[in-house]
Design a protein around this motif. Structure first.
Motif, PDB file in Angstrom:
ATOM      1  N   ASN A  56      13.097  -7.392  13.458  1.00  0.00           N
ATOM      2  CA  ASN A  56      13.011  -6.748  12.338  1.00  0.00           C
ATOM      3  C   ASN A  56      12.038  -6.233  11.962  1.00  0.00           C
ATOM      4  O   ASN A  56      10.926  -6.955  11.599  1.00  0.00           O
ATOM      5  CB  ASN A  56      13.771  -8.059  11.411  1.00  0.00           C
ATOM      6  N   ILE A  73      16.927  -3.559  11.767  1.00  0.00           N
ATOM      7  CA  ILE A  73      16.688  -4.285  13.131  1.00  0.00           C
ATOM      8  C   ILE A  73      16.455  -3.153  14.347  1.00  0.00           C
ATOM      9  O   ILE A  73      17.445  -2.270  14.267  1.00  0.00           O
ATOM     10  CB  ILE A  73      18.121  -5.144  13.609  1.00  0.00           C
ATOM     11  N   ARG A 120      15.729  -2.176  18.099  1.00  0.00           N
ATOM     12  CA  ARG A 120      16.070  -2.673  19.635  1.00  0.00           C
ATOM     13  C   ARG A 120      15.321  -1.805  20.630  1.00  0.00           C
ATOM     14  O   ARG A 120      15.849  -0.616  20.760  1.00  0.00           O
ATOM     15  CB  ARG A 120      17.349  -2.849  19.907  1.00  0.00           C
ATOM     16  N   GLU A 135      13.543  -6.109  23.887  1.00  0.00           N
ATOM     17  CA  GLU A 135      12.822  -6.633  22.501  1.00  0.00           C
ATOM     18  C   GLU A 135      13.869  -6.181  21.202  1.00  0.00           C
ATOM     19  O   GLU A 135      14.251  -4.968  21.207  1.00  0.00           O
ATOM     20  CB  GLU A 135      11.565  -5.752  22.567  1.00  0.00           C
ATOM     21  N   THR A 136      13.910  -7.135  20.408  1.00  0.00           N
ATOM     22  CA  THR A 136      14.642  -7.178  19.084  1.00  0.00           C
ATOM     23  C   THR A 136      13.720  -7.377  18.024  1.00  0.00           C
ATOM     24  O   THR A 136      13.134  -8.525  18.092  1.00  0.00           O
ATOM     25  CB  THR A 136      15.952  -7.673  19.233  1.00  0.00           C
TER      26      THR A 136
END
Ligand SMILES: Nc1ncnc2c1ncn2[C@@H]1O[C@H](COP(=O)(O)OP(=O)(O)OP(=O)(O)O)[C@@H](O)[C@H]1O
Length: 260
Positions: A72, A63, A65, A69-70
């Motif tokens: 995968n 993940i 960040r 915005e995050t």
């Protein structure tokens, strides 16, 4: 609230019967210089390859960040990772030997170009300005790296140490948030290693970066890393400060060849 810019959770990948990475979890905080260490074949480069999507792991997530915005990273294709602010260098320096140092560094700006191919073939004033801005930026970075006087020389004729710096300079051109360095000191002599270590520290501060690195040179790792993750046989041994790692008996026996 977590300050993690990258969370690697339960990452696993096998090649045939070999578990190269085995349920590995670690987190890198924003602004850290974070080291990933382990003996030969421990799985370090494979972890990098999974984060940057050169390999698709069997399970787990990474993940990332960046501001609000995050994402995968596992959902991305390998060429899209850079768009999200992650860039890497390679164990065997990857530069275009026939191009000049400046041209190699400019390659790193390609994601920043707003103009399309047609506009670049028939450049408008705006496109020319964009090119001039990128050249100015590349020259600024080369100046900081002590390479400006060599900008028009082909990379192929330069020493390994210089080629490594060019690769690092190119990485900076894409305005990354996270730079992943695969053995930055490999093949460098002591003076070059010290210089490179200082460069990493300076660049991190100046460009507000997070840095993840694999390195066998313990002087460099212990000297510049805020935290270190030690692995063996693809599994986590421990995570801690350089001092913690130096004093950890499991790390000593696995990595430093000292019996606990
Ligand atoms: N594409 C692949 N196919 C098969 N096996 C692989 C592949 N990539 C890595 N491996 C194996 O996975 C294990 C971990 O390799 P990896 O290169 O990640 O280790 P490393 O810790 O980076 O080693 P080094 O410090 O020597 O670079 C090794 O046994 C390696 O042979």
């Amino acid at each position: 609230m977590s300050n993690a810019i990258l969370s690697v959770n339960n990452l696993s990948i096998s090649f045939g019967g070999l578990k190269a990475v085995d349920d590995l979890t670690f987190e890198i905080n924003e602004g850290e210089i974070y080291g990933l260490i382990g003996p030969n074949g421990a799985g370090k480069t494979t972890v990098f390859n999974c984060i940057t999507q050169f390999y698709k792991p069997d399970s787990g997530e990474a993940i990332f960040r960046n501001g609000s915005e995050t994402i995968n990273l596992m959902d991305l294709k390998v060429h899209d990772v850079i768009k999200y602010g992650i860039v890497r260098t390679f164990q065997n320096v990857e530069v275009v030997r026939e191009l000049t140092i400046l041209e190699n560094v400019l390659i790193g700006a390609h994601k920043e170009y707003k103009s399309n191919l047609l506009q670049q073939i028939f450049p408008t004033k705006k496109v020319l300005q964009e090119e001039a801005d990128n050249i100015e930026k590349a020259e600024g970075i080369l100046d900081q790296f002590g390479l400006l006087h060599l900008k028009d020389s082909p990379v192929g004729s330069q020493s390994y140490g210089i080629r490594k710096k060019v690769e690092f300079a190119r990485a900076l051109m894409s305005n990354p948030k996270l730079i992943i360095l695969d053995e930055p000191a490999a093949g460098l002599n002591d003076r070059e290693t010290e210089e490179f270590a200082q460069l990493i520290v300076d660049i991190r501060k100046q460009y507000d970066l997070t840095i993840l690195l694999i390195e066998h040179d313990m002087g460099l790792v212990m000297g510049i890393c805020d935290r270190i993750c030690a692995i063996n046989f693809g599994r986590l041994l421990t995570i801690g400060s350089p001092k913690d790692i130096q004093n950890n008996e499991e790390v000593q026996s696995a990595y430093l060849g000292v019996d606990s």
